[in-house]
Design a protein around this motif. Structure first.
Motif, PDB file in Angstrom:
ATOM      1  N   PHE A 124      -0.782   4.548  -2.004  1.00 38.70           N
ATOM      2  CA  PHE A 124      -0.075   4.419  -0.733  1.00 38.70           C
ATOM      3  C   PHE A 124       0.965   5.522  -0.538  1.00 38.70           C
ATOM      4  O   PHE A 124       0.871   6.317   0.395  1.00 38.70           O
ATOM      5  CB  PHE A 124       0.576   3.043  -0.622  1.00 38.70           C
ATOM      6  CG  PHE A 124      -0.375   1.956  -0.231  1.00 38.70           C
ATOM      7  CD1 PHE A 124      -0.662   1.712   1.101  1.00 38.70           C
ATOM      8  CD2 PHE A 124      -1.000   1.176  -1.187  1.00 38.70           C
ATOM      9  CE1 PHE A 124      -1.553   0.720   1.482  1.00 38.70           C
ATOM     10  CE2 PHE A 124      -1.892   0.183  -0.830  1.00 38.70           C
ATOM     11  CZ  PHE A 124      -2.171  -0.052   0.508  1.00 38.70           C
ATOM     12  N   VAL A 125       1.965   5.581  -1.407  1.00 42.36           N
ATOM     13  CA  VAL A 125       3.107   6.432  -1.091  1.00 42.36           C
ATOM     14  C   VAL A 125       2.820   7.900  -1.393  1.00 42.36           C
ATOM     15  O   VAL A 125       2.976   8.765  -0.525  1.00 42.36           O
ATOM     16  CB  VAL A 125       4.380   5.954  -1.813  1.00 42.36           C
ATOM     17  CG1 VAL A 125       5.593   6.677  -1.218  1.00 42.36           C
ATOM     18  CG2 VAL A 125       4.574   4.449  -1.692  1.00 42.36           C
ATOM     19  N   GLU A 126       2.417   8.222  -2.602  1.00 37.54           N
ATOM     20  CA  GLU A 126       2.190   9.631  -2.942  1.00 37.54           C
ATOM     21  C   GLU A 126       1.145  10.248  -2.013  1.00 37.54           C
ATOM     22  O   GLU A 126       1.340  11.358  -1.478  1.00 37.54           O
ATOM     23  CB  GLU A 126       1.758   9.760  -4.401  1.00 37.54           C
ATOM     24  CG  GLU A 126       1.595  11.209  -4.857  1.00 37.54           C
ATOM     25  CD  GLU A 126       1.263  11.309  -6.343  1.00 37.54           C
ATOM     26  OE1 GLU A 126       1.888  12.141  -7.021  1.00 37.54           O
ATOM     27  OE2 GLU A 126       0.391  10.549  -6.815  1.00 37.54           O
ATOM     28  N   TYR A 127       0.042   9.572  -1.810  1.00 40.30           N
ATOM     29  CA  TYR A 127      -1.012  10.106  -0.950  1.00 40.30           C
ATOM     30  C   TYR A 127      -0.541  10.234   0.500  1.00 40.30           C
ATOM     31  O   TYR A 127      -0.811  11.245   1.161  1.00 40.30           O
ATOM     32  CB  TYR A 127      -2.245   9.203  -1.026  1.00 40.30           C
ATOM     33  CG  TYR A 127      -3.402   9.693  -0.191  1.00 40.30           C
ATOM     34  CD1 TYR A 127      -4.190  10.752  -0.617  1.00 40.30           C
ATOM     35  CD2 TYR A 127      -3.699   9.091   1.028  1.00 40.30           C
ATOM     36  CE1 TYR A 127      -5.255  11.207   0.150  1.00 40.30           C
ATOM     37  CE2 TYR A 127      -4.761   9.537   1.802  1.00 40.30           C
ATOM     38  CZ  TYR A 127      -5.537  10.597   1.362  1.00 40.30           C
ATOM     39  OH  TYR A 127      -6.581  11.042   2.130  1.00 40.30           O
ATOM     40  N   SER A 128       0.157   9.204   0.994  1.00 43.91           N
ATOM     41  CA  SER A 128       0.597   9.230   2.384  1.00 43.91           C
ATOM     42  C   SER A 128       1.587  10.350   2.650  1.00 43.91           C
ATOM     43  O   SER A 128       1.523  11.016   3.690  1.00 43.91           O
ATOM     44  CB  SER A 128       1.216   7.883   2.762  1.00 43.91           C
ATOM     45  OG  SER A 128       0.248   6.853   2.707  1.00 43.91           O
ATOM     46  N   VAL A 129       2.513  10.577   1.733  1.00 33.94           N
ATOM     47  CA  VAL A 129       3.482  11.673   1.923  1.00 33.94           C
ATOM     48  C   VAL A 129       2.755  13.013   1.944  1.00 33.94           C
ATOM     49  O   VAL A 129       3.091  13.903   2.739  1.00 33.94           O
ATOM     50  CB  VAL A 129       4.568  11.638   0.835  1.00 33.94           C
ATOM     51  CG1 VAL A 129       5.449  12.881   0.915  1.00 33.94           C
ATOM     52  CG2 VAL A 129       5.431  10.380   0.978  1.00 33.94           C
ATOM     53  N   LEU A 143      13.715   5.577  -1.740  1.00 32.81           N
ATOM     54  CA  LEU A 143      12.466   5.098  -2.313  1.00 32.81           C
ATOM     55  C   LEU A 143      11.907   3.936  -1.504  1.00 32.81           C
ATOM     56  O   LEU A 143      10.718   3.909  -1.155  1.00 32.81           O
ATOM     57  CB  LEU A 143      12.694   4.668  -3.765  1.00 32.81           C
ATOM     58  CG  LEU A 143      11.502   4.056  -4.495  1.00 32.81           C
ATOM     59  CD1 LEU A 143      10.414   5.101  -4.717  1.00 32.81           C
ATOM     60  CD2 LEU A 143      11.946   3.446  -5.829  1.00 32.81           C
ATOM     61  N   ARG A 144      12.765   2.986  -1.172  1.00 33.98           N
ATOM     62  CA  ARG A 144      12.330   1.806  -0.425  1.00 33.98           C
ATOM     63  C   ARG A 144      11.802   2.187   0.956  1.00 33.98           C
ATOM     64  O   ARG A 144      10.773   1.678   1.401  1.00 33.98           O
ATOM     65  CB  ARG A 144      13.499   0.829  -0.297  1.00 33.98           C
ATOM     66  CG  ARG A 144      13.214  -0.412   0.530  1.00 33.98           C
ATOM     67  CD  ARG A 144      12.150  -1.291  -0.071  1.00 33.98           C
ATOM     68  NE  ARG A 144      12.566  -1.851  -1.333  1.00 33.98           N
ATOM     69  CZ  ARG A 144      11.735  -2.374  -2.235  1.00 33.98           C
ATOM     70  NH1 ARG A 144      10.434  -2.370  -2.008  1.00 33.98           N
ATOM     71  NH2 ARG A 144      12.182  -2.875  -3.368  1.00 33.98           N
ATOM     72  N   ARG A 145      12.460   3.096   1.630  1.00 34.11           N
ATOM     73  CA  ARG A 145      12.013   3.501   2.962  1.00 34.11           C
ATOM     74  C   ARG A 145      10.660   4.205   2.899  1.00 34.11           C
ATOM     75  O   ARG A 145       9.816   4.019   3.778  1.00 34.11           O
ATOM     76  CB  ARG A 145      13.054   4.405   3.625  1.00 34.11           C
ATOM     77  CG  ARG A 145      14.340   3.694   4.028  1.00 34.11           C
ATOM     78  CD  ARG A 145      15.324   4.669   4.651  1.00 34.11           C
ATOM     79  NE  ARG A 145      14.841   5.191   5.928  1.00 34.11           N
ATOM     80  CZ  ARG A 145      15.290   6.298   6.506  1.00 34.11           C
ATOM     81  NH1 ARG A 145      16.201   7.050   5.890  1.00 34.11           N
ATOM     82  NH2 ARG A 145      14.803   6.681   7.687  1.00 34.11           N
ATOM     83  N   ILE A 174       7.293   2.786   4.965  1.00 38.12           N
ATOM     84  CA  ILE A 174       6.486   3.600   5.884  1.00 38.12           C
ATOM     85  C   ILE A 174       5.050   3.700   5.404  1.00 38.12           C
ATOM     86  O   ILE A 174       4.094   3.589   6.188  1.00 38.12           O
ATOM     87  CB  ILE A 174       7.108   5.007   6.026  1.00 38.12           C
ATOM     88  CG1 ILE A 174       8.457   4.929   6.739  1.00 38.12           C
ATOM     89  CG2 ILE A 174       6.154   5.935   6.782  1.00 38.12           C
ATOM     90  CD1 ILE A 174       8.387   4.447   8.160  1.00 38.12           C
ATOM     91  N   ALA A 175       4.853   3.885   4.110  1.00 37.25           N
ATOM     92  CA  ALA A 175       3.505   4.070   3.577  1.00 37.25           C
ATOM     93  C   ALA A 175       2.656   2.807   3.664  1.00 37.25           C
ATOM     94  O   ALA A 175       1.421   2.898   3.671  1.00 37.25           O
ATOM     95  CB  ALA A 175       3.584   4.529   2.127  1.00 37.25           C
ATOM     96  N   THR A 176       3.278   1.645   3.740  1.00 34.37           N
ATOM     97  CA  THR A 176       2.534   0.388   3.724  1.00 34.37           C
ATOM     98  C   THR A 176       2.516  -0.319   5.077  1.00 34.37           C
ATOM     99  O   THR A 176       2.062  -1.452   5.166  1.00 34.37           O
ATOM    100  CB  THR A 176       3.102  -0.562   2.651  1.00 34.37           C
ATOM    101  OG1 THR A 176       4.514  -0.777   2.885  1.00 34.37           O
ATOM    102  CG2 THR A 176       2.916   0.011   1.265  1.00 34.37           C
ATOM    103  N   GLN A 177       2.995   0.332   6.113  1.00 36.73           N
ATOM    104  CA  GLN A 177       2.998  -0.293   7.433  1.00 36.73           C
ATOM    105  C   GLN A 177       1.570  -0.474   7.941  1.00 36.73           C
ATOM    106  O   GLN A 177       0.723   0.365   7.739  1.00 36.73           O
ATOM    107  CB  GLN A 177       3.778   0.552   8.424  1.00 36.73           C
ATOM    108  CG  GLN A 177       5.291   0.428   8.258  1.00 36.73           C
ATOM    109  CD  GLN A 177       6.051   1.251   9.279  1.00 36.73           C
ATOM    110  OE1 GLN A 177       5.502   2.154   9.907  1.00 36.73           O
ATOM    111  NE2 GLN A 177       7.316   0.941   9.454  1.00 36.73           N
TER     112      GLN A 177
END
Length: 253
Positions: free
Chosen positions: A153-158, A244-246, A250-253
């Motif tokens: 989710f997060v690493e890929y989305s960024v 980190l939380r933000r 965003i990545a999981t919306q």
């Protein structure tokens, strides 16, 4: 984790979720603001159908959900969707192709993993909504869920959709995090346009987050209840933790 293990976990968590919904269908779900337990059941059913079609048709259907699903009773939809999802999984090898937003994981196996993780999180939502005890999450599933969250989710989305994270990361001074769930640790680095995850403990981490796997999964996915003791210890600057939380949100919306 083996795919058979994911499927066993999916079955267990679906059964728990399905049993809870009728006990208090109108109860609000505190971890999904604005949703009742019935809304949660409908959402899970819609997700299952969406992924069933991603496997069957080789592409993720958009827009989603179709209007006609609104006329189907939530529990009937949930039951039908789960049966269709499991049938589709049974008809394919994990390596078979499937539509997916995640380019490195356009396979049936990606969705087996994703639906196991989707279901355990929403099972917890249902428990919190009806006021039932939160059943244990197996350590292997919980560790895998944290790993999936950070990497998929997060690493890929960024990396893929940097503009969505610009407001969060553009002014980042650069933070390092060590996240440890018992014997498993991840090192996370944030800086402008970057969210990088590696295995192991970060050198001179600005933030350390430690706890047992199930508690870490709930913390990472924002499934802790406000005012209740956390099973996770967080040490480090509040502004770093907020960054980190933000990114996660965003990545999981």
């Amino acid at each position: 984790m083996e795919y058979s293990r994911y499927l066993d976990c999916l079955a267990d968590d679906f059964a728990r979720l399905r049993a809870l919904v009728p006990t208090n269908p109108t109860a609000p779900v505190p971890t999904c603001p604005g949703w009742s337990v019935t809304d949660l059941a409908r959402h899970v059913g819609e997700v299952y159908l969406h992924k069933t079609l991603a496997i069957r048709d080789g592409v993720e259907a958009e827009p989603w959900p179709p209007a006609e699903l609104a006329s189907e009773a939530p529990l009937a939809l949930l039951d039908r969707a789960y049966a269709e999802l499991r049938s589709e999984f049974a008809a394919h090898d994990p390596q078979d192709p499937a539509g997916s937003w995640y380019a490195p994981g356009r396979s049936v196996g990606f969705w087996i993993r994703r639906m196991a993780q989707e279901t355990v999180i929403h099972r917890i939502d249902a428990e919190l909504g009806v006021g039932a005890p939160v059943a244990p999450v197996p350590d292997d599933l919980a560790v895998d869920g944290v790993d999936e969250l950070f990497r998929v989710f997060v690493e890929y989305s960024v990396a893929e959709w940097a503009d969505a994270f610009h407001e969060i990361l553009a002014g980042s001074p650069g933070w390092t995090f060590t996240v440890r769930a018992d014997d498993t640790a991840w090192s996370v680095r944030t800086e402008p346009a970057v969210f990088r995850v590696t295995d192991g403990v970060a050198d001179a981490a600005d933030v350390t987050v430690t706890g047992p796997p199930a508690a870490m999964l709930r913390w990472a996915w924002g499934r802790e209840l406000a005012g209740e003791p956390s099973g996770v210890r967080v040490d480090g600057p509040a502004e770093a933790v907020a960054e980190l939380r933000r990114c996660i949100v965003i990545a999981t919306q």
